[in-house]
Each structure stands twice: as C-alpha cells, then as structure tokens.
Design a protein around this motif. Structure first.
Motif, PDB file in Angstrom:
ATOM      1  N   LEU A  17       0.844  -1.189   0.000  1.00  0.00           N
ATOM      2  CA  LEU A  17       0.000   0.000   0.000  1.00  0.00           C
ATOM      3  C   LEU A  17       0.884   1.245   0.000  1.00  0.00           C
ATOM      4  O   LEU A  17       1.648   1.465   0.933  1.00  0.00           O
ATOM      5  N   THR A  19       1.268   5.497  -0.318  1.00  0.00           N
ATOM      6  CA  THR A  19       0.543   6.745  -0.079  1.00  0.00           C
ATOM      7  C   THR A  19       1.421   7.921  -0.490  1.00  0.00           C
ATOM      8  O   THR A  19       2.650   7.799  -0.571  1.00  0.00           O
ATOM      9  N   LEU A  28      -7.586   8.236   2.159  1.00  0.00           N
ATOM     10  CA  LEU A  28      -7.214   7.088   1.350  1.00  0.00           C
ATOM     11  C   LEU A  28      -8.353   6.699   0.409  1.00  0.00           C
ATOM     12  O   LEU A  28      -9.514   7.017   0.661  1.00  0.00           O
ATOM     13  N   SER A  29      -7.998   6.010  -0.659  1.00  0.00           N
ATOM     14  CA  SER A  29      -9.005   5.575  -1.620  1.00  0.00           C
ATOM     15  C   SER A  29      -9.868   4.466  -1.019  1.00  0.00           C
ATOM     16  O   SER A  29      -9.458   3.772  -0.072  1.00  0.00           O
ATOM     17  N   ALA A  32      -8.327   1.075  -1.016  1.00  0.00           N
ATOM     18  CA  ALA A  32      -7.320   0.951   0.042  1.00  0.00           C
ATOM     19  C   ALA A  32      -7.970   0.607   1.368  1.00  0.00           C
ATOM     20  O   ALA A  32      -7.502  -0.282   2.102  1.00  0.00           O
ATOM     21  N   TRP A  33      -9.060   1.299   1.714  1.00  0.00           N
ATOM     22  CA  TRP A  33      -9.760   0.980   2.956  1.00  0.00           C
ATOM     23  C   TRP A  33     -10.310  -0.439   2.933  1.00  0.00           C
ATOM     24  O   TRP A  33     -10.274  -1.141   3.949  1.00  0.00           O
ATOM     25  N   LEU A  36      -7.409  -2.801   3.591  1.00  0.00           N
ATOM     26  CA  LEU A  36      -6.977  -2.723   4.988  1.00  0.00           C
ATOM     27  C   LEU A  36      -7.949  -3.447   5.921  1.00  0.00           C
ATOM     28  O   LEU A  36      -7.536  -4.163   6.845  1.00  0.00           O
ATOM     29  N   GLN A  51       0.314   7.854   8.479  1.00  0.00           N
ATOM     30  CA  GLN A  51      -0.991   7.219   8.299  1.00  0.00           C
ATOM     31  C   GLN A  51      -1.414   6.397   9.511  1.00  0.00           C
ATOM     32  O   GLN A  51      -2.619   6.148   9.703  1.00  0.00           O
ATOM     33  N   VAL A  85       2.027  -1.363   4.643  1.00  0.00           N
ATOM     34  CA  VAL A  85       1.925   0.083   4.440  1.00  0.00           C
ATOM     35  C   VAL A  85       3.331   0.591   4.166  1.00  0.00           C
ATOM     36  O   VAL A  85       4.178   0.612   5.058  1.00  0.00           O
ATOM     37  N   LEU A 115      -0.937  -1.291  -4.554  1.00  0.00           N
ATOM     38  CA  LEU A 115      -2.187  -0.547  -4.440  1.00  0.00           C
ATOM     39  C   LEU A 115      -1.912   0.891  -3.994  1.00  0.00           C
ATOM     40  O   LEU A 115      -1.621   1.143  -2.829  1.00  0.00           O
ATOM     41  N   ALA A 117      -2.823   4.112  -2.463  1.00  0.00           N
ATOM     42  CA  ALA A 117      -3.925   4.498  -1.574  1.00  0.00           C
ATOM     43  C   ALA A 117      -4.291   5.964  -1.700  1.00  0.00           C
ATOM     44  O   ALA A 117      -5.381   6.371  -1.317  1.00  0.00           O
ATOM     45  N   SER A 118      -3.370   6.772  -2.231  1.00  0.00           N
ATOM     46  CA  SER A 118      -3.656   8.182  -2.465  1.00  0.00           C
ATOM     47  C   SER A 118      -2.809   8.640  -3.638  1.00  0.00           C
ATOM     48  O   SER A 118      -1.716   8.137  -3.876  1.00  0.00           O
TER      49      SER A 118
END
Length: 326
Positions: A17, A19, A28-29, A32-33, A36, A51, A85, A115, A117-118
């Motif tokens: 992940l 960022t 976060l997208s 991504a959530w 997680l 984060q 992360v 992935l 996430a932002s």
C-alpha cells in the motif's frame, strides 16, 4: 512454517500500500480501505508513519514490523492476506527480496499487488518545492542571507534565459528554465515571510493571482461573453483599469525594461486607449528607433524579438566569417 510445506498450498496475497506525503494523512481511496479492513494482518516498518494514527483510529490494528521477503511469504501461507503500508522510500529492500525469491522458481509466491492508496493532485510537486526552499533558507549559508534586492538580477537573468529557450524551441531547456523562473517566485516569497512589518507567503502570492485571474476572466467565471481574443483583451483591460484606477495609461509600465520593449509597450497602451499622441521629434538615432518600434507594434510585431532574430543572424554571419561552426 515454510512456504514450500503442504500447509502453504494456498500462498495468499501481499498488498503493498503506497501513499503520497502530498495528500493529507487519512485520505485514502476506497479500495485501500477495503484492503486494509479485509486483511489478515497489516504491517508497517515505520512506527512514525503519518498514516498510522488514522488507521488505528479507524479500528485497523497495525503491527510495527519490517519482515524479510521470506518472512512475509510465510505470513501469507494458508491463503492469508498481508497488507504492507509502505514507507516513503517504497520498501525497495522488500520488493527486491520478493523478486529474487520469485526468480528462483522454487517458492510458491503469493499474489502480489501494488495498491496506490492516495494520488498526487496536479500541482502537488509545488509543495515539495516550497518545503525544499524552506529548508534551504534555514540551513544554507548563502541562501539564508539573500534579500529581494540581492536576488533581483537573477530574476532578470532567468527571464531572459526563458525567452531564449522559447526562441530556440528546445523543450528540455524550456522545462528547466521555467523551473528556474519558478524558483525565483518561491525564493522571494520565502524571504517575504520574514518581513517584520508586512510579511506574506507563497500562499498569499498564489491567492492573489487566483483572485486576479478570476476577476479578469468574467467570460469564464462570470456572466460576461467573449468569443474572440479581442473581446477577451477588452474584458481584461477594462477590469484592470477598474482595479488600478490609474490616472495615466503609462502607469505600471516598468521603465527599466529594454528600450524597444518599453517603446512598444507605451505604443500599445496609447493605441488600446484610442489616444492620438504624436511621436516626439528630435535628432539622433533614439527617435528613429522609437518610430520604428511604434510602427512594429502597430503591425503586430514585437520589435525586441525581431531585433533578437536579426542579431542572431548577425552572430551567425560573424561566426561564418571567422570560420567557426554556427
């Protein structure tokens, strides 16, 4: 548990992940959530990662750990999903280790997914420039002593180099020179923050030009209509006149600019205002150049640029006479 044992028949999934530090932590997208919340385990090597407080506040447990590639594969055994992360560097040691293990062909590799996430918004790298300039201003012995007056000559120099890059048509040079001009803006704005009486910041500078652009483009942001460049210019001049409330069309023209450019700017203001102003007469080549600059402006020719083109041709002729390559 070894990744090649029977219990590891389902190798699982690793999600790296990433960022952006240019986006506020916690934003976060949705994918991504989802990753997680559905993960069997979430790892982060940096205990001070920005984060982490937001993930924990959302009820997601995060283990502060920096596993090796093999340890991470083992953690995924049995079909488990592990989300890593990533730190600001992007975990190069971990990804290199995973690549080496995959290259052996002897390890049942988990599914690997990168992935984001932002994502950076357009213009996000400008924040990096502001941060870098702030540090340089504090820590660099030369930069920390600079003033607006001391830097003025560099602004002129960089502007000329930008014009040269445009005229040469060199895209790489153009990008670099635009950066040098941008640096001047950020540098002066950083110095201005320290003024004891009337400080301002780069945000004030940007906010001011945004307000000006919106106000001077009523055909874009308001109810006015403009379908031609001439109508746009008319809107611009009208709103500018309302803002400045100048008593003369000559106000705001910098007298320190090159002579041909100055003459052309004066002629443009006079013509746009619809004034009838006879040219001053006198002896000397200066008055002849003034008349030529006014004539060029009326014909839509930039006399300064035209002279530079001719001067370059002259330079090439000189080099040819010297026998040097042009």
């Amino acid at each position: 548990m070894n990744a090649t044992s029977p219990e590891a028949a389902a190798p699982g999934r690793i999600v790296l992940l990433t960022t952006s530090h240019r986006v506020a932590p916690g934003l976060l997208s949705w994918p991504a959530w989802q990753a997680l919340r559905s993960a069997d385990r979430v790892l982060c090597a940096d205990g001070a990662h920005p984060q982490l407080p937001y993930l924990r506040e959302a009820g997601i447990p995060v283990d502060e750990a920096a596993p090796t590639a093999q340890e991470l594969i083992d953690a995924c055994a049995g079909g488990r999903t592990v989300v890593v992360v990533a730190t600001g560097e992007g975990e190069p040691a971990l990804t290199d280790g995973l690549a080496r293990l995959a290259g052996t062909g002897r390890v049942a590799m988990p599914e690997l997914e990168l992935l984001p996430a932002s994502y950076d918004l357009p213009g996000a790298r400008l924040l990096d420039l502001v941060q870098v300039m702030d540090r340089i201003r504090v820590e660099c012995p030369w930069s920390s002593q600079q003033t607006h007056k001391g830097l003025a000559k560099y602004g002129i120099e960089e502007a000329y180099e930008l014009v040269e890059a445009i005229e040469d048509g060199d895209r790489d040079e153009l990008r670099e020179e635009l950066g040098d001009v941008l640096l001047q803006v950020v540098f002066h704005s950083r110095i201005a923050e320290e003024d004891p009486e009337s400080p301002f910041s780069i945000d004030d500078v940007a906010g001011g030009i945004v307000t000006k652009l919106i106000h001077r483009h009523p055909h874009v942001f308001g109810d006015e209509t403009a379908t031609t460049p001439e109508e746009v210019k008319e809107h611009w001049l009208r709103t500018k006149a309302e803002e400045k409330r100048r008593e003369s069309v000559t106000e705001g023209i910098p007298l320190g600019q090159p002579g041909l450019a100055l003459a052309a700017k004066l002629a443009s203001r006079v013509r746009t205002a619809g004034l009838e102003v006879p040219l001053p007469t006198g002896d000397g080549i200066g008055y002849e150049l003034l008349a030529m600059a006014v004539r060029a402006e009326a014909a839509g020719v930039d006399p300064e640029a035209a002279l530079r083109v001719a001067a370059r041709a002259y330079r090439d002729a000189v080099r040819a006479a010297e026998g040097a390559p042009s």
